[in-house]
Design an enzyme around this catalytic site. Sequence first.
Site, PDB file in Angstrom:
ATOM      1  N   CYS A 119       2.627  90.014-107.318  1.00  0.00           N
ATOM      2  CA  CYS A 119       3.034  90.529-106.014  1.00  0.00           C
ATOM      3  C   CYS A 119       4.458  90.097-105.691  1.00  0.00           C
ATOM      4  CB  CYS A 119       2.073  90.047-104.940  1.00  0.00           C
ATOM      5  SG  CYS A 119       2.444  90.675-103.291  1.00  0.00           S
ATOM      6  N   CYS A 218      -5.902  88.187-101.835  1.00  0.00           N
ATOM      7  CA  CYS A 218      -5.833  88.870-100.541  1.00  0.00           C
ATOM      8  C   CYS A 218      -6.562  90.211-100.545  1.00  0.00           C
ATOM      9  CB  CYS A 218      -4.373  89.055-100.130  1.00  0.00           C
ATOM     10  SG  CYS A 218      -3.433  90.228-101.129  1.00  0.00           S
TER      11      CYS A 218
END
EC number: 2.8.1.13
Length: 391
Positions: A119, A218
């Site tokens: 990410c 997440c």
Amino acid sequence: MTDFPGAPDPSAPRDGRRLRVLAAMSGGVDSAVAAARAAEAGHEVTGVHLALSANPQSFRTGARGCCTIEDSRDARRAADVIGIPFYVWDLAERFREDVVEDFVAEYAAGRTPNPCLRCNEKIKFAALLDKALALGFDAVCTGHYATVVTRDDGSRELHRASDLAKDQSYVLGVLDDRQLAHAMFPLGDTLTTKDEIRAEAERRGLAVAKKPDSHDICFIADGDTQGFLAKRLGTAEGDIVDEDGTKLGTHEGAYGFTIGQRKGLRLGVPAADGKPRYVLDISPVNNTVTVGPAGALDIAALSAIKPRWCGTPPTGPGTYTAQLRAHGSETPVAAELVGDVLEVRFDAPVRGVAPGQAIVLYDGTRVVGSATIAHTERATPAATATADPAA
């Protein structure tokens, strides 16, 4: 979702200190305080929340990450208190392609990926940074605990945070020269505890001061990684075997295991010595998981691919320390870049190293670079007595 309508006014003063900063605000306390510190330092700050989920949960109940609608609202409220403009950018499709699909594909191939590194590499300091630069911003600010040092020649180095207990440089080890040149980490060079960061947020009137930290992955709201993968990869019964190939049990998908795993094996045949067994190898080709004693996890060397350097690539062999997981300790290594492959040998064996994980090299507090572990070399039995299980 709203988008940023245009670039900042190019006639705004540029005195070498006042930068146009895009603050990535997750809705948590760290990113809110980082944005506030950047604004307080005199920079022209704009807050942005990244919408990374196509179907975000409305509220945090049952969600363990930072992708809920409530998180975006928390970020907006924090921006209002700080007094900076705020926008929401929809990067859900890019996140799905570059992070989620990569995560699933890596597990399907028998590897153990780190989605936080991916990410940072692909989203926060690639897609977000590229868009920020195109709109005239000078830097992207995040709440990571790490430090960027500018050398006399103007080049940048990434270093560990001043507070090593909170250091997050490992997950930033994928950043290259260009990305470091536009990165800002306001929390990295202060020796403050998390309680002090929360106290600062409270003094600033930020409602996120007491908000729990996000954790785990997440995009897996309930923390059930195996269930998440099963929905995408299906179930496929296979064998769990020992090092001799003797069948000890079955599983519903090799992707549900990681190297070094001990719990959840559900073996019907106990080990002859009565000691626990661990996952030693995952073979997606024949859908087989191999288990064995803890000593068989000890690794003496590894080869890593796709190296990324936080500065000039090293030339020739060198000695460094290496970190193998986000909250792991450092271990001394000898490393050399051979073609496009990083060859690493440990001074003492380390335990439970899995292909797909990242190895990050350090020279003191400086991050040299990172690479993705492709192959490991098992330590000889005589060396396993000195293996470092915490590396």
